[in-house]
Design a protein around this motif. Structure first.
Motif, PDB file in Angstrom:
ATOM      1  N   LEU A  98      33.829  38.963  49.841  1.00  0.00           N
ATOM      2  CA  LEU A  98      35.292  38.912  49.770  1.00  0.00           C
ATOM      3  C   LEU A  98      35.900  38.892  51.169  1.00  0.00           C
ATOM      4  N   ALA A  99      35.340  39.688  52.082  1.00  0.00           N
ATOM      5  CA  ALA A  99      35.834  39.719  53.467  1.00  0.00           C
ATOM      6  C   ALA A  99      35.627  38.373  54.159  1.00  0.00           C
ATOM      7  N   LEU A 100      34.654  37.603  53.685  1.00  0.00           N
ATOM      8  CA  LEU A 100      34.376  36.283  54.244  1.00  0.00           C
ATOM      9  C   LEU A 100      35.101  35.178  53.484  1.00  0.00           C
ATOM     10  N   ASN A 101      36.064  35.574  52.665  1.00  0.00           N
ATOM     11  CA  ASN A 101      36.918  34.640  51.911  1.00  0.00           C
ATOM     12  C   ASN A 101      36.158  33.799  50.896  1.00  0.00           C
ATOM     13  N   ILE A 102      35.068  34.362  50.373  1.00  0.00           N
ATOM     14  CA  ILE A 102      34.379  33.716  49.263  1.00  0.00           C
ATOM     15  C   ILE A 102      35.137  34.051  47.978  1.00  0.00           C
ATOM     16  N   ASN A 103      35.330  33.061  47.141  1.00  0.00           N
ATOM     17  CA  ASN A 103      36.156  33.194  45.944  1.00  0.00           C
ATOM     18  C   ASN A 103      35.356  33.803  44.783  1.00  0.00           C
ATOM     19  N   ILE A 104      35.164  35.121  44.845  1.00  0.00           N
ATOM     20  CA  ILE A 104      34.464  35.806  43.761  1.00  0.00           C
ATOM     21  C   ILE A 104      35.439  36.033  42.618  1.00  0.00           C
ATOM     22  N   LYS A 105      35.075  35.555  41.458  1.00  0.00           N
ATOM     23  CA  LYS A 105      35.953  35.639  40.284  1.00  0.00           C
ATOM     24  C   LYS A 105      35.664  36.866  39.430  1.00  0.00           C
ATOM     25  N   LYS A 106      34.401  37.269  39.369  1.00  0.00           N
ATOM     26  CA  LYS A 106      34.027  38.369  38.465  1.00  0.00           C
ATOM     27  C   LYS A 106      32.639  38.872  38.809  1.00  0.00           C
ATOM     28  N   VAL A 107      32.349  40.065  38.294  1.00  0.00           N
ATOM     29  CA  VAL A 107      31.062  40.719  38.507  1.00  0.00           C
ATOM     30  C   VAL A 107      30.418  40.991  37.152  1.00  0.00           C
ATOM     31  N   PHE A 108      29.095  40.836  37.079  1.00  0.00           N
ATOM     32  CA  PHE A 108      28.338  41.177  35.884  1.00  0.00           C
ATOM     33  C   PHE A 108      27.405  42.327  36.248  1.00  0.00           C
ATOM     34  N   SER A 109      27.375  43.355  35.403  1.00  0.00           N
ATOM     35  CA  SER A 109      26.582  44.544  35.730  1.00  0.00           C
ATOM     36  C   SER A 109      25.423  44.716  34.751  1.00  0.00           C
TER      37      SER A 109
END
Length: 420
Positions: A98-109
């Motif tokens: 996220l700090a590198l401006n990657i567009n993370i939409k969601k997390v799976f656990s």
């Protein structure tokens, strides 16, 4: 696809230098010098996990909509070391991207959740990550496989979880379902590889298809000796996904890793594997999960002891009383004195053994209480192991019945190895 690491370049250079310098010298002395310098080079190289090789995989994420399968072990290490020269500083992969401006939409656990605090087997709910406000979708609750709806706005998925190399450790089952979902929905999968702390051997009974479950989905031995990246290649290559689908995977390999490496995990991979001792003993003591014998849950020495109230007090002098704690809300024999064995101080060898399960069964005052048969079969992968133990077979005799299956698996495994 694999990103190869030319990890032998430095070693090759050293050998060339020694070869040139050694012409006309004593051959024995030259060999000794070679061996000593090789040792120095190898010892100077610390394992670089896939997540740390950002220069390799960041270009694959730019401009893409990204999902991440992650837990508390999904970190990027920093070069901050303590007095023992162990890396002690790291940032979570999601925070870093996220700090590198990657567009993370969601997390799976996976099992135990995104932050790694849920009990073994406990259903994990969907939610929102407090720190990042990203939606979290559990793969150990209502769904064990990402749904088409959850993947419809993704271009690429990252899988970055620390495994321990045991069939009934459920992260490889999660890997299977993630690969299957990605294949069905045309989503690429990027696997950031990590060491297998039990990756130096293959052992134990092979799962029979009729005993497949989330505790073991594939016909592999109890200890498989592969990294997550290698295992993903095998899932694809052996056609284990539904309808023989193939997942478009890219494995970001580690640097300076081989299967003989010892690797101390800086973060516990799950609540009840707190240290190297527990991880080394887990393949052997994990079979107690399919019995009515406590394997240290409800203590601070998980998978470093075992005991039950029905084990013979005249044989076992060690006692303990399980209490609810972090990672074990309802331990077996809660508040009940258990007789058993403490293994927390032994020199744990990196191999699998049946001696603890056999010893516990042999010295149970009521043998009918030992096995939780259906659950033990799921862990062992076969009904035969319980029958063999109950019949009084020795470990050596039981091991002989695995030989052909192990040799067959080794031949399959060899096709997918990335590391020496």
């Amino acid at each position: 696809m694999r990103f190869k690491v030319f990890k032998n370049t430095v070693l090759l250079f050293v050998l060339v230098v020694i070869s040139c310098a050694g012409k006309g010298s004593n051959e024995t002395l030259k060999n000794e010098q070679t061996n000593e310098i090789l040792k120095q080079v190898q010892n100077d190289k610390s394992i670089v996990v896939g997540a740390n090789r950002t220069e390799v995989y960041l270009p694959l994420l730019k401009g893409k909509r990204v999902g991440v399968v992650a837990n508390q072990t999904s970190v990027i290490f920093r070069e901050t070391r303590d007095e023992r020269q162990e890396i002690i500083d790291y940032t979570h992969l999601v925070d870093s991207l996220l700090a590198l401006n990657i567009n993370i939409k969601k997390v799976f656990s996976p099992e135990h959740g995104f932050r790694g605090t849920a009990d073994a087997g406990e259903n994990v709910k969907d939610g929102i990550d407090v720190k990042t406000q990203l939606p979290i979708f559990s793969l150990h609750g209502k769904h064990k496989k990402p749904t088409a709806e959850q993947l419809e706005d993704l271009d690429i998925m990252i899988f970055d979880i620390q495994d321990v190399g045991v069939r009934f450790y459920t992260y490889i089952s999660t890997l299977h379902y993630v690969m299957e979902a990605c294949a069905e929905n045309n989503v690429k999968l990027l696997i950031l590889d990590r060491p297998n702390p039990n990756g130096n051997y293959i052992d134990g009974p092979t799962l029979e298809k009729e005993n497949s479950s989330f505790l073991g989905m594939h016909t592999i031995p109890l200890v498989h000796g592969m990294t997550i990246g290698e295992y993903a290649e095998m899932i694809n290559g052996e056609g284990w996904l539904k309808d023989n689908a193939k997942c478009d995977i890219t494995v970001v390999e580690m640097e300076y890793y081989n299967h003989e490496n010892t690797y101390s995990l800086p973060i516990r991979p799950s609540p009840n594997l707190p240290n190297d001792q527990s991880i080394t003993l887990y393949p052997s003591l994990g079979l107690f999960e399919g019995t009515n014998i406590n394997a240290g849950r409800g203590t601070e020495f998980q998978f470093q002891r075992y005991g039950a109230p029905f084990l013979d007090a005249s044989h076992y002098t060690f006692t303990y009383t399980p209490q609810p704690n972090f990672g074990s809300k309802y331990p077996k024999h809660k508040d009940v004195l258990c007789y058993g064995e403490d293994l927390s101080e032994i020199k744990a060898e990196r191999h699998f053994t049946l001696k603890y399960v056999i010893d516990a069964y042999t010295n149970a005052t009521d043998k009918s209480k030992v096995f939780n048969t259906a659950n033990f079969t799921k862990h062992a992968g076969t009904e035969k192991l319980q029958e063999q133990i109950e019949s009084g077979m020795s470990e050596e005799a039981i091991r002989a019945t695995w030989k052909d299956d192990l040799e067959a698996f080794k031949a399959i495994r060899a096709k997918y190895l990335i590391y020496d």
